[in-house]
Design a protein around this motif. Structure first.
Motif, PDB file in Angstrom:
ATOM      1  N   LEU A 179      22.903  11.051 -39.956  1.00  0.00           N
ATOM      2  CA  LEU A 179      22.452  10.484 -38.785  1.00  0.00           C
ATOM      3  C   LEU A 179      23.565   9.557 -38.333  1.00  0.00           C
ATOM      4  CD1 LEU A 179      20.372  10.257 -36.547  1.00  0.00           C
ATOM      5  CD2 LEU A 179      19.465   8.315 -38.003  1.00  0.00           C
ATOM      6  N   ILE A 180      24.140   8.873 -39.050  1.00  0.00           N
ATOM      7  CA  ILE A 180      25.084   7.589 -38.753  1.00  0.00           C
ATOM      8  C   ILE A 180      26.423   8.476 -38.319  1.00  0.00           C
ATOM      9  CG2 ILE A 180      26.282   5.644 -39.289  1.00  0.00           C
ATOM     10  CD1 ILE A 180      24.017   5.000 -41.063  1.00  0.00           C
ATOM     11  N   THR A 181      26.820   9.040 -39.303  1.00  0.00           N
ATOM     12  CA  THR A 181      28.332   9.790 -39.058  1.00  0.00           C
ATOM     13  C   THR A 181      28.517  10.541 -37.860  1.00  0.00           C
ATOM     14  OG1 THR A 181      27.802  11.352 -40.967  1.00  0.00           O
ATOM     15  CG2 THR A 181      28.908   9.441 -41.768  1.00  0.00           C
ATOM     16  N   ASP A 182      27.467  11.566 -37.944  1.00  0.00           N
ATOM     17  CA  ASP A 182      27.379  12.482 -36.686  1.00  0.00           C
ATOM     18  C   ASP A 182      27.353  11.750 -35.398  1.00  0.00           C
ATOM     19  OD1 ASP A 182      27.486  14.631 -38.698  1.00  0.00           O
ATOM     20  OD2 ASP A 182      25.333  15.142 -38.276  1.00  0.00           O
ATOM     21  N   ASN A 183      26.781  10.643 -35.289  1.00  0.00           N
ATOM     22  CA  ASN A 183      26.558  10.358 -33.981  1.00  0.00           C
ATOM     23  C   ASN A 183      27.342   9.066 -33.515  1.00  0.00           C
ATOM     24  OD1 ASN A 183      24.064  11.540 -32.652  1.00  0.00           O
ATOM     25  ND2 ASN A 183      23.027  11.058 -34.811  1.00  0.00           N
ATOM     26  N   ALA A 184      28.274   8.680 -34.886  1.00  0.00           N
ATOM     27  CA  ALA A 184      29.216   7.491 -34.462  1.00  0.00           C
ATOM     28  C   ALA A 184      30.471   8.081 -34.066  1.00  0.00           C
ATOM     29  CB  ALA A 184      29.645   6.827 -35.912  1.00  0.00           C
ATOM     30  N   ASP A 197      29.899   8.964 -30.049  1.00  0.00           N
ATOM     31  CA  ASP A 197      29.770   7.849 -29.343  1.00  0.00           C
ATOM     32  C   ASP A 197      30.283   6.418 -30.171  1.00  0.00           C
ATOM     33  OD1 ASP A 197      29.074   5.759 -27.628  1.00  0.00           O
ATOM     34  OD2 ASP A 197      26.720   5.991 -28.138  1.00  0.00           O
ATOM     35  N   SER A 198      31.717   6.035 -29.736  1.00  0.00           N
ATOM     36  CA  SER A 198      32.331   4.990 -30.230  1.00  0.00           C
ATOM     37  C   SER A 198      31.747   3.758 -29.996  1.00  0.00           C
ATOM     38  CB  SER A 198      33.771   4.921 -29.968  1.00  0.00           C
ATOM     39  OG  SER A 198      33.994   4.724 -28.271  1.00  0.00           O
ATOM     40  N   THR A 199      30.844   3.564 -28.818  1.00  0.00           N
ATOM     41  CA  THR A 199      30.029   2.556 -28.594  1.00  0.00           C
ATOM     42  C   THR A 199      28.979   2.182 -29.342  1.00  0.00           C
ATOM     43  OG1 THR A 199      28.855   3.475 -26.538  1.00  0.00           O
ATOM     44  CG2 THR A 199      31.084   2.553 -26.258  1.00  0.00           C
ATOM     45  N   LEU A 200      28.440   3.271 -29.916  1.00  0.00           N
ATOM     46  CA  LEU A 200      27.152   3.524 -30.888  1.00  0.00           C
ATOM     47  C   LEU A 200      26.068   2.948 -30.034  1.00  0.00           C
ATOM     48  CD1 LEU A 200      28.660   1.897 -33.986  1.00  0.00           C
ATOM     49  CD2 LEU A 200      28.543   4.156 -33.562  1.00  0.00           C
ATOM     50  N   VAL A 201      25.963   3.128 -28.784  1.00  0.00           N
ATOM     51  CA  VAL A 201      24.811   2.842 -27.964  1.00  0.00           C
ATOM     52  C   VAL A 201      23.428   3.494 -28.124  1.00  0.00           C
ATOM     53  CG1 VAL A 201      23.739   2.710 -25.302  1.00  0.00           C
ATOM     54  CG2 VAL A 201      26.457   1.881 -25.978  1.00  0.00           C
ATOM     55  N   GLY A 202      23.699   4.950 -28.165  1.00  0.00           N
ATOM     56  CA  GLY A 202      22.616   5.738 -28.489  1.00  0.00           C
ATOM     57  C   GLY A 202      22.171   5.703 -30.010  1.00  0.00           C
ATOM     58  N   LEU A 203      22.972   5.230 -30.944  1.00  0.00           N
ATOM     59  CA  LEU A 203      22.781   4.981 -32.329  1.00  0.00           C
ATOM     60  C   LEU A 203      21.855   3.998 -32.558  1.00  0.00           C
ATOM     61  CD1 LEU A 203      22.711   6.401 -35.224  1.00  0.00           C
ATOM     62  CD2 LEU A 203      24.866   5.266 -35.857  1.00  0.00           C
ATOM     63  N   LYS A 204      22.377   2.865 -31.702  1.00  0.00           N
ATOM     64  CA  LYS A 204      21.756   1.443 -31.715  1.00  0.00           C
ATOM     65  C   LYS A 204      20.269   1.664 -31.180  1.00  0.00           C
ATOM     66  CE  LYS A 204      25.638  -1.382 -31.915  1.00  0.00           C
ATOM     67  NZ  LYS A 204      26.610  -2.277 -31.113  1.00  0.00           N
ATOM     68  N   ASP A 236      12.008   7.323 -24.867  1.00  0.00           N
ATOM     69  CA  ASP A 236      11.856   7.816 -23.573  1.00  0.00           C
ATOM     70  C   ASP A 236      13.233   7.421 -22.773  1.00  0.00           C
ATOM     71  OD1 ASP A 236       9.553   9.040 -23.564  1.00  0.00           O
ATOM     72  OD2 ASP A 236       8.586   7.370 -22.556  1.00  0.00           O
ATOM     73  N   SER A 237      13.741   6.160 -22.896  1.00  0.00           N
ATOM     74  CA  SER A 237      15.057   5.686 -22.293  1.00  0.00           C
ATOM     75  C   SER A 237      16.294   6.343 -22.891  1.00  0.00           C
ATOM     76  CB  SER A 237      14.808   4.176 -22.620  1.00  0.00           C
ATOM     77  OG  SER A 237      16.086   3.421 -21.927  1.00  0.00           O
ATOM     78  N   LEU A 238      15.999   6.190 -24.351  1.00  0.00           N
ATOM     79  CA  LEU A 238      17.372   6.784 -24.990  1.00  0.00           C
ATOM     80  C   LEU A 238      17.444   8.292 -24.380  1.00  0.00           C
ATOM     81  CD1 LEU A 238      17.844   6.678 -28.781  1.00  0.00           C
ATOM     82  CD2 LEU A 238      18.102   8.668 -27.648  1.00  0.00           C
ATOM     83  N   LEU A 239      16.428   9.118 -24.386  1.00  0.00           N
ATOM     84  CA  LEU A 239      16.532  10.419 -23.953  1.00  0.00           C
ATOM     85  C   LEU A 239      16.945  10.738 -22.375  1.00  0.00           C
ATOM     86  CD1 LEU A 239      13.176  11.904 -25.704  1.00  0.00           C
ATOM     87  CD2 LEU A 239      15.639  12.671 -26.273  1.00  0.00           C
ATOM     88  N   ILE A 240      16.950   9.627 -21.717  1.00  0.00           N
ATOM     89  CA  ILE A 240      17.586   9.820 -20.465  1.00  0.00           C
ATOM     90  C   ILE A 240      18.996   9.419 -20.536  1.00  0.00           C
ATOM     91  CG2 ILE A 240      17.446   8.702 -18.134  1.00  0.00           C
ATOM     92  CD1 ILE A 240      14.461   8.291 -18.613  1.00  0.00           C
ATOM     93  N   THR A 241      19.534   8.382 -21.278  1.00  0.00           N
ATOM     94  CA  THR A 241      20.641   7.918 -21.031  1.00  0.00           C
ATOM     95  C   THR A 241      21.767   8.396 -22.173  1.00  0.00           C
ATOM     96  OG1 THR A 241      20.316   6.260 -22.885  1.00  0.00           O
ATOM     97  CG2 THR A 241      20.039   5.460 -20.763  1.00  0.00           C
ATOM     98  N   GLU A 242      21.181   9.308 -23.201  1.00  0.00           N
ATOM     99  CA  GLU A 242      21.792  10.366 -24.023  1.00  0.00           C
ATOM    100  C   GLU A 242      21.670  11.582 -23.929  1.00  0.00           C
ATOM    101  OE1 GLU A 242      24.216   8.483 -25.898  1.00  0.00           O
ATOM    102  OE2 GLU A 242      23.486   6.679 -24.759  1.00  0.00           O
ATOM    103  N   LYS A 243      21.106  12.053 -22.757  1.00  0.00           N
ATOM    104  CA  LYS A 243      20.900  13.308 -22.439  1.00  0.00           C
ATOM    105  C   LYS A 243      21.900  14.104 -22.723  1.00  0.00           C
ATOM    106  CE  LYS A 243      18.567  16.499 -19.180  1.00  0.00           C
ATOM    107  NZ  LYS A 243      17.870  17.176 -19.944  1.00  0.00           N
ATOM    108  N   GLY A 244      21.996  15.533 -23.422  1.00  0.00           N
ATOM    109  CA  GLY A 244      23.010  16.179 -23.768  1.00  0.00           C
ATOM    110  C   GLY A 244      23.762  15.773 -24.782  1.00  0.00           C
ATOM    111  N   LYS A 245      23.690  14.650 -25.482  1.00  0.00           N
ATOM    112  CA  LYS A 245      24.521  14.154 -26.561  1.00  0.00           C
ATOM    113  C   LYS A 245      23.852  14.611 -27.894  1.00  0.00           C
ATOM    114  CE  LYS A 245      26.629  10.173 -23.877  1.00  0.00           C
ATOM    115  NZ  LYS A 245      26.949   8.911 -23.590  1.00  0.00           N
ATOM    116  N   ILE A 280      22.687  13.057 -30.322  1.00  0.00           N
ATOM    117  CA  ILE A 280      21.564  12.198 -30.822  1.00  0.00           C
ATOM    118  C   ILE A 280      20.237  12.887 -30.123  1.00  0.00           C
ATOM    119  CG2 ILE A 280      21.462  10.400 -29.327  1.00  0.00           C
ATOM    120  CD1 ILE A 280      21.336   8.623 -31.821  1.00  0.00           C
ATOM    121  N   GLU A 281      20.421  13.734 -29.130  1.00  0.00           N
ATOM    122  CA  GLU A 281      19.556  14.101 -28.288  1.00  0.00           C
ATOM    123  C   GLU A 281      18.263  14.880 -29.223  1.00  0.00           C
ATOM    124  OE1 GLU A 281      18.141  16.280 -24.124  1.00  0.00           O
ATOM    125  OE2 GLU A 281      19.897  16.899 -25.289  1.00  0.00           O
TER     126      GLU A 281
END
Length: 594
Positions: free
Chosen positions: A454-459, A462-469, A491-500, A502-503
């Motif tokens: 989970l950590i490695t795939d999404n880091a 997204d270098s800012t790690l916003v979605g993972l945080k 809900d908020s994450l699924l809007i901001t990270e749509k298509g990424k 971590i979705e």
């Protein structure tokens, strides 16, 4: 000396040569090259003319070649030479049977059976020979005659297997039961034969036959073994109430033996039969003279109540915990009670400080290292609940030092990684998880692997790690039992990270939370989104499997459930859910499942 050495080498060479030729002959036969196999065995018999293994193997090859005359000659000569090898009579009889010569075949079968009167020990070889040709009635006669002639020979197991092959299930069960009654140690070995025929379906023919056999025997002989076996049958059929009745009967007639009832508690809890489990636990409390058992039963009842308790009942539960501590004390012997009470105070009542104070007092008791680790683990969990990450990390680290090579230390290391993950310190979390992936117990290793990926795939994406945080924060809220807040973060994450990347992780985690909060329509929607938009990703099989379970167990839509399990069976052969999906699919289809 040199001559002796040369002789030994020669004999060894001959032996080695024979073994190699034997293996070659068997390979020819296995591959269907029967002419070559026949030639090889004929050569072997020139060297060892009385070798029964070679004779039998060559007869089988002659049968395949339909060279019955050669088989007759070989066997007739062998019978004259090896008078104690009665299997040759069966082989010759079967050779005649293959030619349709029934009278001659029966003549040699009768001779083989009659040999048992000479020596009952012949029954082993003769019975096996008949079985090898599927001449089961003749094998039964051999074993029965031998048992009557010499009761010290026991052929019940062989007879039972034959009855099973013949479909005479009642006789099979009776034979196995007789065998167990003669030697209780056999039960563990023979249990697998019961398992082969008994299924979850009470209407399954074998289930009904075993039930009738046991009830019939119970009427003639009130042996508690039959009650235990009947209880086992009801458990396989998931008829736990009926199993409880049998276990109560056993307890009443065996000076209150509760072993079976204690096992039944575990079975009912594992199968989420909480109401029945509570009834059984109350029975234990009322009937046991053991204070320890009474305490454990009361604790289990409280655990069951907490699972579905409304907050309005928390005060009553708290009072019940306090009453148990008054009765049984707050010493080292009630350590589990104290830690469970502290957990309830912190995670359900939200009285974290009271819980921590209780555990701090518990630590002042004379505890061994395992007990200290248990208390410190609960303390650290409560500190994590309060988001006091650094304090929690100290306790988890202390546990690792207390029991460095114990599984509880691995659990503590995983919680260090999880705490670091909640803090947003993903690099340190990965460092801990790398160790656990290869050296921990399987369950912890799997969890470590999942979190590491989970950590490695999404880091990477997204270098800012916003979605993972955000994802980690939602998981922390779940840990704190703040389900509605966690759902809002997802809900908020699924809007901001749509298509990424971590979705799909967020959709799956939120779906599980929807199921927990009984919002099944939303859970279904999330699973379908994963299937639609992430069908090639690693969580696709998870979505199919969980959606299948939702349709099967909650929404009562078996056809839709079958469709999801079918997807795993045909498209995800390497999935960890493959075997379970296959079993559930077959069950929904109406197949008999052992």
């Amino acid at each position: 000396m040199l001559r002796l050495f040369s002789l030994i080498v020669f004999v060894f060479w001959i032996s080695l040569s024979g073994n190699a030729q034997d293996e070659l002959a068997r390979n020819y036969a296995d591959q269907g090259a029967f002419e070559k196999a026949a030639f090889s065995y004929e050569e072997l018999l020139k060297e060892s003319p009385t070798n029964s293994n070679y004779i039998h193997a060559l007869v089988q090859v002659y049968h395949q070649l339909k060279n019955y005359e050669a088989a007759e000659i070989l066997l007739t000569n062998a019978i004259q030479v090896s008078k104690n090898n009665k299997t040759l009579l069966v082989d010759l009889g079967y050779t005649y049977q293959l030619q349709g010569k029934k009278i001659e075949a029966k003549n040699y079968y009768d001779k083989a059976i009659a040999s048992i009167t000479e020596n009952a020990a012949f029954a082993y070889q003769v019975g096996n020979a008949f079985q090898s040709y599927s001449l089961l009635d003749e094998a039964i006669q051999v074993y029965t005659d031998a048992s009557q002639q010499n009761p010290r020979f026991n052929f019940e197991s062989s007879l039972a297997r034959i009855y099973g092959e013949q479909g005479k299930i009642d006789k099979m069960f009776n034979s196995y039961l007789d065998l167990i009654l003669k030697d209780e140690k056999q039960e563990i070995i023979l249990q697998r034969y019961f398992n082969e025929f008994i299924t979850e379906d009470p209407e399954n023919e074998a289930n009904q036959i075993l039930r009738k056999v046991l009830l019939s025997r119970m009427q003639e002989d009130p042996n508690l073994f039959y009650n235990r076996k009947l209880s086992w049958l009801f458990i396989q059929q998931k008829e736990y109430n009926k199993a409880f009745l049998q276990e109560k009967a056993i307890a009443k007639r065996s000076n209150n033996e509760l072993i079976g009832i204690l096992r039944l508690v575990d079975v009912t809890l594992d199968n989420e039969e909480d109401e029945l489990a509570t009834s059984i636990l109350n029975y234990i409390i009322e009937n046991t003279l053991s204070d320890e058992l009474k305490l454990q039963a009361n604790q289990k009842i409280l655990e069951i109540r907490i699972k579905t308790a409304d907050p309005s009942t928390f005060d009553t539960i708290k009072e019940d915990y306090q009453n148990l501590l008054t009765v049984y004390g707050s010493g080292a012997s009630t350590l589990d009670l104290q830690t469970e009470y502290a957990h309830f105070l912190a995670f359900s009542k939200k009285e974290e400080e009271a819980a921590s104070n209780l555990l701090q007092e518990t630590l002042k008791l004379k505890l061994n290292t395992f007990q200290q680790a248990r208390v410190k683990m609960e303390l650290a969990d409560i500190l994590l609940l309060q988001e006091r990450f650094n304090a929690a990390l100290i306790y988890y680290s202390q546990i690792q030092k207390l029991l460095p090579n114990d599984p509880i230390a691995q659990e503590a290391r995983f919680k260090v990684a999880k705490t670091s993950y909640f803090k947003g310190d993903f690099e340190w979390a990965k460092t801990q998880l790398k160790v656990l992936k290869s050296s921990a117990t399987q369950l912890i290793a799997n969890d470590a692997q999942d979190l590491y990926l989970l950590i490695t795939d999404n880091a990477v994406e997204d270098s800012t790690l916003v979605g993972l945080k955000a994802y980690a924060h939602a998981e922390l809220l779940q840990y704190q039992n703040k389900d509605n807040e966690a759902l809002a973060v997802f809900d908020s994450l699924l809007i901001t990270e749509k298509g990424k990347s971590i979705e799909d992780e967020a959709l799956l985690a939120q779906a599980s939370l929807f199921e927990k909060t009984k919002n099944y329509a939303k859970a279904e929607e999330n699973y379908l989104k994963i299937i639609q938009y992430h069908s090639d990703d690693i969580l696709a099989d998870d979505a199919y499997y969980r959606l299948g379970n939702l349709y099967a167990n909650v929404l009562q839509e078996p056809e839709k459930a079958k469709a999801q399990y079918e997807q795993i069976i045909f498209n995800f052969a390497d999935s960890i859910f493959y075997v379970e999906a296959q079993q559930k699919y077959r069950k929904l289809r109406g197949d008999a499942i052992n």
